[in-house]
Motif scaffolding. Structure first.
Motif, PDB file in Angstrom:
ATOM      1  N   UNK A  61       0.832  -0.986  -0.108  1.00 34.09           N
ATOM      2  CA  UNK A  61       0.030   0.031  -0.003  1.00 34.09           C
ATOM      3  C   UNK A  61       0.935   1.209   0.229  1.00 34.09           C
ATOM      4  N   UNK A  62       1.975   1.295   0.802  1.00 35.63           N
ATOM      5  CA  UNK A  62       3.031   2.524   0.742  1.00 35.63           C
ATOM      6  C   UNK A  62       4.181   1.913   0.360  1.00 35.63           C
ATOM      7  N   UNK A  63       4.379   1.669  -0.992  1.00 33.94           N
ATOM      8  CA  UNK A  63       5.797   1.617  -1.537  1.00 33.94           C
ATOM      9  C   UNK A  63       6.976   2.257  -1.298  1.00 33.94           C
ATOM     10  N   UNK A  64       6.872   3.550  -0.810  1.00 34.95           N
ATOM     11  CA  UNK A  64       7.569   4.514  -0.409  1.00 34.95           C
ATOM     12  C   UNK A  64       8.463   4.222   0.997  1.00 34.95           C
ATOM     13  N   UNK A  65       7.701   3.498   1.914  1.00 31.25           N
ATOM     14  CA  UNK A  65       7.984   3.119   2.949  1.00 31.25           C
ATOM     15  C   UNK A  65       9.278   1.988   2.487  1.00 31.25           C
ATOM     16  N   UNK A  66       8.937   0.868   1.921  1.00 31.07           N
ATOM     17  CA  UNK A  66       9.941   0.101   1.255  1.00 31.07           C
ATOM     18  C   UNK A  66      11.070   0.464   0.758  1.00 31.07           C
ATOM     19  N   UNK A  67      10.819   1.412  -0.211  1.00 29.00           N
ATOM     20  CA  UNK A  67      11.997   2.132  -0.797  1.00 29.00           C
ATOM     21  C   UNK A  67      12.993   2.839   0.165  1.00 29.00           C
ATOM     22  N   UNK A  68      12.349   3.453   1.228  1.00 25.86           N
ATOM     23  CA  UNK A  68      13.039   4.227   2.241  1.00 25.86           C
ATOM     24  C   UNK A  68      13.897   3.343   2.962  1.00 25.86           C
ATOM     25  N   UNK A  69      13.290   2.214   3.575  1.00 26.75           N
ATOM     26  CA  UNK A  69      13.958   0.980   4.365  1.00 26.75           C
ATOM     27  C   UNK A  69      15.199   0.626   3.285  1.00 26.75           C
TER      28      UNK A  69
END
Length: 449
Positions: A61-69
């Motif tokens: 739902x929030x791919x930005x979080x995965x990219x940040x990690x």
């Protein structure tokens, strides 16, 4: 053999006496670690399976979080370490009331209070607490990286998650033990065995009886009583006169005075409430494709609000008694709810306007405030479980629904809010009407046909 006894393992005779006590207590069915083993099994099964699915859903739902990690591994690990430190601090504080080394009252009175070595009699209780905490933390360390990997994240996160889970589990359970031993030993730097040896039987019995009382309250679905037992209000100052400024203002001032004098618990409830409301009102949540995020945040806001509406709960507990200020119950209930409802409405509206929700932000603010006011009325006027709704016999399962129905309706209102601003207002007003009807039914005068 004496060295083994000094190490807390006990002599063969002492271990035989402890084995006889366990045989008398459990009659050969199960043992002192049965509950901990079952809890660890549930944590492993549900935590890894459902936790990884939930984490995968969140990262999708929030791919930005995965990219940040993925792009900031050091910062991600730093955030997790900060969370571990915060969890350890909370565990230390919890240990002051309910520690990890806590057998049942009968075991404390008949076994721990004897001349057997304290480390021997408390060994299984300590092992059980360690097992549950470590397994839970390791499962969390597996589930979140597994969900990240399923969403295309880096594979190294799984190894890092397991390592951080072990570190977190050890830190939390050790802080928990030191919280229980606080004030009983000269230094908290002592070994775990020394801390366990220093725990007095009176402290263990008091904490164990409190734990049994809270469990009994939960079994009869009296959540207010359980919370009052687990988190007693500790006033920070000497009793003081409540400011008076007319009947209506006095009710509000009395609520505010009580909250300000309730110690750190009100700070925790307030921060949790504001955090849930600000996230709930953001554009990312209100415009999310998933219908699951908003209801969960409404539920969190409802649970946090229960710690901020003690005035309303006191009014509900005094049904049948005349009002001290001579106000109708409707007016007094409104005065108990309006200050918090205004804060809730403003917080959601401000978060929506700041994140680009637009004119609908005010509608969501009104909807959330109305829904939470209704859920608080339901929570305050939820009486203890009656005999016909016990968790066994013909009423099996009804007790759980009775205990959770304010939260269930808050979740239902949250799902209604995912359908749009106008539907959100209708859902909030409907829950408010249900809460008002429940309160009116309790305040209705008795009639004799």
């Amino acid at each position: 053999m004496p060295s083994r006894s000094r190490a807390g393992l006990g002599t063969p005779e002492e271990r035989e006496r402890l084995s006889d006590a366990y045989e008398l207590r459990f009659h050969g069915e199960g043992g002192p670690l049965s509950g901990a083993l079952f809890g660890a099994y549930l944590a492993g099964l549900l935590g890894i399976v459902y936790g990884s699915v939930l984490a995968h859903y969140v990262f999708d739902q929030w791919p930005g979080v995965a990219r940040w990690v993925e792009h900031r591994p050091a910062a991600s690990i730093g955030v997790i370490l900060a969370l571990i430190v915060a969890a350890a601090a909370i565990a230390f504080r919890v240990g002051r009331t309910r520690g990890p080394v806590l057998p049942e009252p009968g075991h404390i009175e008949l076994v721990v209070a004897t001349d057997l070595p304290r480390r021997l009699t408390l060994r299984d209780a300590w092992r059980g607490a360690q097992l549950v905490v470590l397994v839970s933390c390791v499962c969390l360390g597996v589930a979140v990286p597994a969900g990240l990997a399923l969403s295309g994240g880096p594979g190294w996160s799984l190894a890092a998650g397991v390592l951080l889970g072990i570190v977190g589990g050890v830190a939390i359970v050790q802080a928990w033990l030191r919280g229980q031993a606080f004030g009983q030993v000269p230094s908290l730097r002592a070994s775990s065995g020394s801390l366990i040896e220093a725990l007095p039987a009176a402290l263990l019995l008091r904490q164990s009886l409190l734990s049994e009382a809270v469990t009994s309250s939960l079994l009869i679905a009296d959540t207010r009583r359980a919370r009052a037992q687990a988190f007693p209000i500790a006033l920070r100052r000497k009793p003081a006169r409540i400011p008076t400024a007319g009947r209506w203002a006095t009710v509000v001032l009395a609520d505010l005075t009580g909250l300000l004098r309730s110690g750190w618990s009100v700070v925790a409830w307030t921060l949790a409430e504001l955090a849930a409301l600000l996230v709930l009102g953001s554009h990312a949540v209100l415009a999310a494709d998933s219908p699951l995020v908003l209801p969960v945040l409404v539920l969190v806001a409802h649970l946090a609000a229960t710690g901020l509406t003690r005035g309303l709960q006191h009014q509900a507990a005094s049904v049948g008694e005349p009002s001290l200020l001579g106000l109708p119950w409707q007016h007094e209930a409104v005065l108990h709810l309006v200050p918090l409802a205004v804060v809730q409405c403003v917080a959601v509206t401000a978060a929506g306007l700041a994140t680009g929700v637009g004119a609908a932000a005010a509608a969501y603010g009104v909807a959330v405030a109305a829904a939470l006011a209704g859920s608080q009325l339901l929570y305050a006027h939820k009486e203890p479980l009656s005999g016909g709704l016990l968790l066994t016999g013909p009423g099996r399962g009804a007790g759980a629904l009775w205990a959770m129905h304010p939260a269930i309706l808050a979740l239902a209102a949250g799902f209604g809010m995912t359908l749009g601003a106008s539907t959100a207002v209708l859902a909030g007003l409907l829950l408010l009407a249900i809460g008002y009807a429940r309160a009116a039914a309790r305040f209705a005068p008795a009639r004799v046909d």
